[in-house]
Design a protein around this motif. Sequence first.
Motif, short mmCIF file in Angstrom:
data_model
loop_
_atom_site.label_atom_id
_atom_site.label_comp_id
_atom_site.label_asym_id
_atom_site.label_seq_id
_atom_site.Cartn_x
_atom_site.Cartn_y
_atom_site.Cartn_z
N GLU A 1 -26.75 35.62 11.22
CA GLU A 1 -26.85 35.39 12.66
C GLU A 1 -28.09 34.59 13.02
OE1 GLU A 1 -26.59 39.39 14.04
OE2 GLU A 1 -24.39 39.43 14.01
N ARG A 2 -29.21 34.88 12.35
CA ARG A 2 -30.43 34.14 12.61
C ARG A 2 -30.30 32.68 12.17
NH1 ARG A 2 -34.76 33.29 15.70
NH2 ARG A 2 -36.71 32.91 14.55
N LEU A 3 -29.67 32.45 11.04
CA LEU A 3 -29.45 31.08 10.55
C LEU A 3 -28.57 30.31 11.53
CD1 LEU A 3 -30.29 29.42 8.06
CD2 LEU A 3 -28.14 30.11 6.98
N ALA B 1 -24.77 39.18 -1.55
CA ALA B 1 -24.28 39.28 -0.18
C ALA B 1 -25.35 38.80 0.80
CB ALA B 1 -23.89 40.72 0.12
N LEU B 2 -24.95 37.97 1.75
CA LEU B 2 -25.86 37.50 2.79
C LEU B 2 -25.92 38.54 3.89
CD1 LEU B 2 -27.59 35.08 3.81
CD2 LEU B 2 -25.56 34.34 5.08
N PRO B 3 -27.07 39.16 4.14
CA PRO B 3 -27.16 40.16 5.20
C PRO B 3 -26.72 39.58 6.55
CG PRO B 3 -29.12 40.24 3.83
CD PRO B 3 -28.35 39.01 3.43
N VAL B 4 -25.99 40.36 7.30
CA VAL B 4 -25.49 39.89 8.60
C VAL B 4 -26.61 39.40 9.50
CG1 VAL B 4 -24.31 40.61 10.72
CG2 VAL B 4 -23.38 41.26 8.48
N HIS C 1 -25.36 26.31 12.45
CA HIS C 1 -24.36 26.44 11.39
C HIS C 1 -24.04 27.91 11.13
CE1 HIS C 1 -24.29 22.26 10.08
NE2 HIS C 1 -25.61 22.24 10.14
N ARG C 2 -22.78 28.22 11.02
CA ARG C 2 -22.35 29.49 10.49
C ARG C 2 -22.13 29.27 8.99
NH1 ARG C 2 -20.82 32.96 14.49
NH2 ARG C 2 -19.47 34.18 13.13
N PRO C 3 -22.97 29.81 8.14
CA PRO C 3 -22.91 29.45 6.72
C PRO C 3 -21.60 29.87 6.06
CG PRO C 3 -24.41 31.28 7.08
CD PRO C 3 -24.05 30.76 8.44
N VAL C 4 -21.19 29.07 5.09
CA VAL C 4 -20.07 29.41 4.23
C VAL C 4 -20.56 30.43 3.20
CG1 VAL C 4 -18.68 28.53 2.31
CG2 VAL C 4 -18.70 27.32 4.48
N CYS D 1 -35.18 31.02 7.50
CA CYS D 1 -35.19 31.57 8.86
C CYS D 1 -36.60 31.96 9.30
CB CYS D 1 -34.26 32.78 8.95
SG CYS D 1 -32.51 32.38 8.84
N ALA D 2 -37.45 32.29 8.34
CA ALA D 2 -38.82 32.67 8.67
C ALA D 2 -39.68 31.46 9.04
CB ALA D 2 -39.46 33.42 7.50
N GLN D 3 -39.15 30.25 8.83
CA GLN D 3 -39.85 29.02 9.20
C GLN D 3 -38.94 28.23 10.14
OE1 GLN D 3 -41.80 26.75 6.10
NE2 GLN D 3 -42.05 28.56 4.79
N PRO D 4 -38.93 28.55 11.42
CA PRO D 4 -37.98 27.94 12.36
C PRO D 4 -37.96 26.42 12.34
CG PRO D 4 -39.08 29.80 13.39
CD PRO D 4 -39.77 29.58 12.08
N ALA D 5 -39.11 25.79 12.15
CA ALA D 5 -39.14 24.32 12.13
C ALA D 5 -38.31 23.78 10.97
CB ALA D 5 -40.58 23.82 12.05
N ALA D 6 -38.45 24.41 9.79
CA ALA D 6 -37.67 24.00 8.63
C ALA D 6 -36.19 24.26 8.86
CB ALA D 6 -38.14 24.74 7.38
N ALA D 7 -35.87 25.41 9.45
CA ALA D 7 -34.48 25.74 9.72
C ALA D 7 -33.84 24.73 10.66
CB ALA D 7 -34.37 27.15 10.30
#
Length: 447
Positions: free
Chosen positions: A247-249, A240-243, A255-258, A219-225
């Motif tokens: 949301e940023r991902l 645990a994946l922080p909320v 994609h809403r990650p699994v 998420c810190a590298q928007p182009a890669a994301a």
Amino acid sequence: MVAMRLIAGTTGPGSADRPDAVSVAGRTLSSEALLGASLAVADEVHGATVVAVDATPTLETVVAVLGGLLAGAAVVPVPADAGPAEREHILRDSGAHHTLTDVDVTRRSSSSYPVPAPDDAALIMYTSGTTGAPKGVVHTHASLEAGVDAVAEAWDWTPDDRLVHGLPLFHVHGLVLGVLGATRAGSPLVHTGKPQPERYAAAGGTLYFGVPTVWSRVCAQPAAARALTRARLLVSGSAALPVPVFERLHALTGHRPVERYGMTETLITISSRADGPRRAGHVGFPVRGVQTRVDAEDGAIGELSVRGPMLLRRYVHQPADLVDGWFRTGDIARKDPDGWHRIVGRASTDLIKSGGYRIGAGEVEDALLAHPAVREAAVIGTPHADLGEAVTAYVVVSTTVGDGELADFVARHLSIHKRPRIVHLVEALPRNAMGKVQKKRLGGPML
């Protein structure tokens, strides 16, 4: 059983030879070459009942693990970052007869071996040892098959997928799911060597595995994301994946990650599904064949127990801690009325009893991470003369912010009794190889 059938996904009778069956850090083997190289390892270790593998993020590790399984040995992945004392303990405790260190992936063999029995030991994986010496968890061919097949069903994992990850090859996430799962499904595997965002972006996968630290860096590298928008599924686990990261991902990739839940002892027992909704901060529903229960009433948080065919069969030198097939995980969870599960944390560190309230550390961490200045956060309970335990936060920030401001921010988002009483601003949080915060080390000199 699992050895032959896992590798048969890409190399079985009648299947076409895949030129890119497995690739690690840019080095690739076809499915035919993968089988031949693995059988050459099997020839080397045939007759040994327990074989150790130096589990580095290399093509050699993949071939060594598959070769040991094909030979019918129980394979012991030794963590690449294990110190001398830990390594000695694992080798001595497991009774490994042979350690594979210099595997030649150019060798080939066409030998054949009998299919192991379902209850034969297949993997001996060692726990992190946070409550004592690491314990060897024995998984059989049957438990591994049940585990990888259950997640394949939940995630619609097929030979048409292309799995990408860069996770360590000595844990459930990177090895059982990330190597054995791919060969079982018959899908090519691309291991990026290191889980760097730019390598994920360039890999062209349909299915991606990552831990929260990986997804935060993506998420810190928007182009890669944004390069991951072409994927089918993003999976997060091991912590645990922080909320806010969820949301940023979602915002960057669509994609809403699994999210899924598992342990060394249980493999994956709870997950959201490819064909269903995903809820930030929740790990979904029991996978096929699994039952769950939470030791609590009326939707409160309590200890999670699980039962299913992918659970360990025993520990090395001692029986499994099963009662009527149920395994007490030591994790604190909440099961919502609609069946969604949320993992709050470990009972030993993440259930805070303060002033008569039961507070989940994960909920407070998510609230802190919603503050724009907060990059990382970990919350524990510390002794308090009046409250029993005080909610105590360790926070990494990107800009100047006061500890009082952070406490007040949490109080505005959660019940006031959940606000941190103590806030430590630190430069970094102690983490293990999977990116999990080592809360037992919080408060030490390194902070």
